[in-house]
Design a protein around this motif. Structure first.
Motif, PDB file in Angstrom:
ATOM      1  N   VAL A   1     -16.471  -8.762   0.271  1.00  0.00           N
ATOM      2  CA  VAL A   1     -17.559  -8.134  -0.470  1.00  0.00           C
ATOM      3  C   VAL A   1     -17.018  -7.441  -1.713  1.00  0.00           C
ATOM      4  O   VAL A   1     -15.986  -6.771  -1.664  1.00  0.00           O
ATOM      5  CB  VAL A   1     -18.299  -7.114   0.416  1.00  0.00           C
ATOM      6  CG1 VAL A   1     -19.433  -6.453  -0.365  1.00  0.00           C
ATOM      7  CG2 VAL A   1     -18.836  -7.789   1.672  1.00  0.00           C
TER       8      VAL A   1
ATOM      9  N   CYS B   1     -29.066  -7.996   8.169  1.00  0.00           N
ATOM     10  CA  CYS B   1     -27.933  -7.173   8.589  1.00  0.00           C
ATOM     11  C   CYS B   1     -28.388  -5.848   9.216  1.00  0.00           C
ATOM     12  O   CYS B   1     -29.478  -5.348   8.932  1.00  0.00           O
ATOM     13  CB  CYS B   1     -27.032  -6.892   7.389  1.00  0.00           C
ATOM     14  SG  CYS B   1     -25.375  -6.334   7.850  1.00  0.00           S
TER      15      CYS B   1
ATOM     16  N   HIS C   1     -15.660  -5.044   3.529  1.00  0.00           N
ATOM     17  CA  HIS C   1     -16.266  -4.286   2.434  1.00  0.00           C
ATOM     18  C   HIS C   1     -15.312  -3.338   1.725  1.00  0.00           C
ATOM     19  O   HIS C   1     -15.729  -2.633   0.808  1.00  0.00           O
ATOM     20  CB  HIS C   1     -17.433  -3.442   2.968  1.00  0.00           C
ATOM     21  CG  HIS C   1     -18.707  -4.196   3.132  1.00  0.00           C
ATOM     22  ND1 HIS C   1     -19.808  -3.991   2.336  1.00  0.00           N
ATOM     23  CD2 HIS C   1     -19.051  -5.156   4.020  1.00  0.00           C
ATOM     24  CE1 HIS C   1     -20.783  -4.796   2.726  1.00  0.00           C
ATOM     25  NE2 HIS C   1     -20.356  -5.510   3.745  1.00  0.00           N
TER      26      HIS C   1
ATOM     27  N   GLY D   1     -26.258  -9.787  11.059  1.00  0.00           N
ATOM     28  CA  GLY D   1     -25.111  -8.911  10.875  1.00  0.00           C
ATOM     29  C   GLY D   1     -25.129  -7.674  11.753  1.00  0.00           C
ATOM     30  O   GLY D   1     -26.189  -7.089  12.017  1.00  0.00           O
TER      31      GLY D   1
ATOM     32  N   VAL E   1     -23.056  -3.906  12.148  1.00  0.00           N
ATOM     33  CA  VAL E   1     -22.218  -2.985  11.383  1.00  0.00           C
ATOM     34  C   VAL E   1     -21.272  -2.232  12.317  1.00  0.00           C
ATOM     35  O   VAL E   1     -21.718  -1.497  13.207  1.00  0.00           O
ATOM     36  CB  VAL E   1     -23.086  -1.987  10.590  1.00  0.00           C
ATOM     37  CG1 VAL E   1     -22.202  -1.026   9.809  1.00  0.00           C
ATOM     38  CG2 VAL E   1     -24.032  -2.732   9.650  1.00  0.00           C
TER      39      VAL E   1
ATOM     40  N   ASP F   1     -28.847 -11.296   1.423  1.00  0.00           N
ATOM     41  CA  ASP F   1     -28.529 -10.409   2.542  1.00  0.00           C
ATOM     42  C   ASP F   1     -29.404  -9.167   2.431  1.00  0.00           C
ATOM     43  O   ASP F   1     -29.463  -8.534   1.369  1.00  0.00           O
ATOM     44  CB  ASP F   1     -27.039 -10.038   2.446  1.00  0.00           C
ATOM     45  CG  ASP F   1     -26.550  -9.180   3.598  1.00  0.00           C
ATOM     46  OD1 ASP F   1     -27.382  -8.525   4.262  1.00  0.00           O
ATOM     47  OD2 ASP F   1     -25.331  -9.138   3.829  1.00  0.00           O
TER      48      ASP F   1
ATOM     49  N   GLN G   1     -16.884  -9.686   7.875  1.00  0.00           N
ATOM     50  CA  GLN G   1     -17.268  -9.364   6.501  1.00  0.00           C
ATOM     51  C   GLN G   1     -16.563  -8.069   6.102  1.00  0.00           C
ATOM     52  O   GLN G   1     -16.783  -7.021   6.701  1.00  0.00           O
ATOM     53  CB  GLN G   1     -18.787  -9.202   6.430  1.00  0.00           C
ATOM     54  CG  GLN G   1     -19.337  -8.878   5.051  1.00  0.00           C
ATOM     55  CD  GLN G   1     -20.852  -8.893   5.055  1.00  0.00           C
ATOM     56  OE1 GLN G   1     -21.486  -9.879   5.454  1.00  0.00           O
ATOM     57  NE2 GLN G   1     -21.461  -7.800   4.621  1.00  0.00           N
TER      58      GLN G   1
ATOM     59  N   VAL H   1     -19.571  -6.369  10.118  1.00  0.00           N
ATOM     60  CA  VAL H   1     -19.316  -5.664   8.867  1.00  0.00           C
ATOM     61  C   VAL H   1     -18.268  -4.571   9.095  1.00  0.00           C
ATOM     62  O   VAL H   1     -18.453  -3.684   9.940  1.00  0.00           O
ATOM     63  CB  VAL H   1     -20.617  -5.047   8.321  1.00  0.00           C
ATOM     64  CG1 VAL H   1     -20.339  -4.201   7.081  1.00  0.00           C
ATOM     65  CG2 VAL H   1     -21.626  -6.138   8.007  1.00  0.00           C
TER      66      VAL H   1
END
Length: 225
Positions: free
Chosen positions: A111, A7, A89, A27, A29, A199, A87, A65
């Motif tokens: 997550v 990631c 969070h 991944g 971000v 991860d 994903q 993310v």
């Protein structure tokens, strides 16, 4: 076989150097972070990811993310960066996850944060324990447990993994483990636990920059090479 997710990628040189490695997900971000990328840059990098081949012959999946995004924000990102997985969070609800999955036609991972290993107590999730995972049955495609705060390079107390894995197995989704992993400790994790995937981000960096040698070593150790 345990899957590998790398990631926080931000440059095409590192992405291209991952060709042939046993890396299953890459991944990007989009949340506020020192590893944050723009949708435009992510779109370029996803184009490079799609040229890669793992030992199985397939390209890695691209994972975005996010923390508490809106549907419109996700839609704008996906218009430039065709992610395979979103994903989440933040404090996203099962209803929101279902909406993302259905409206945007993308896989969704949720997550959950776990207290750091040096915290008092039993390292229960800081915002939700394993039992709450069941509420996401049928609306997500995977779970990931990470040290509270995310991106800290700190592990959590691994003894809670089995409790999360039990719920994930019951509702039929994979469970990934993150939080402070690196080439020197991932073997210890996998000798005692069997998550669907692992991860890593800061654990394969040198001076805050992705290090292809550490990425290669991490992936090899996960795969027992």
């Amino acid at each position: 076989m345990t899957r590998v997710k790398i990631c926080g990628l931000r440059d095409s040189e590192t992405v291209r150097a991952m060709d042939g490695l046993p890396v299953d997900e890459i991944g990007f971000v989009f949340a506020k972070s020192k590893r944050q990328v723009s949708p435009a840059l992510a779109g370029e990098l996803i184009g490079e990811v799609r040229k890669l081949r793992t030992p199985s012959g397939s390209a890695p999946q691209s994972v975005g993310v996010f923390v508490n995004p809106t549907i419109d924000e996700l839609r704008k990102v996906l218009a430039e960066a065709p992610l395979d997985v979103v994903q989440l969070h933040g404090e996203e609800t099962p209803a929101f996850c279902a909406e993302v999955r259905n409206l945007l036609e993308v896989k969704v991972w949720k997550v959950f944060s776990v207290l750091a290993e040096d915290s008092e107590g039993d390292a229960e999730a800081s915002s939700a324990g394993p039992d709450r995972l069941a509420a996401f049955a049928g609306v997500i495609d995977g779970f990931l447990i990470d040290t509270a705060g995310g991106g800290t390079g700190v592990t959590f107390a691994w003894h809670v993994i089995d409790r999360y894995a039990s719920v994930a197995e019951r509702i039929g989704v994979p469970l990934y483990v993150a939080g402070g992993l690196h080439p020197d400790n991932v073997g210890n994790l996998l000798s005692s636990y069997s998550p669907s995937g692992v991860d890593v981000s800061s654990g394969v960096e040198t001076g805050g920059v992705k290090d292809i040698q550490k990425i290669r070593l991490f992936a090899e150790r996960v795969n027992g090479v």
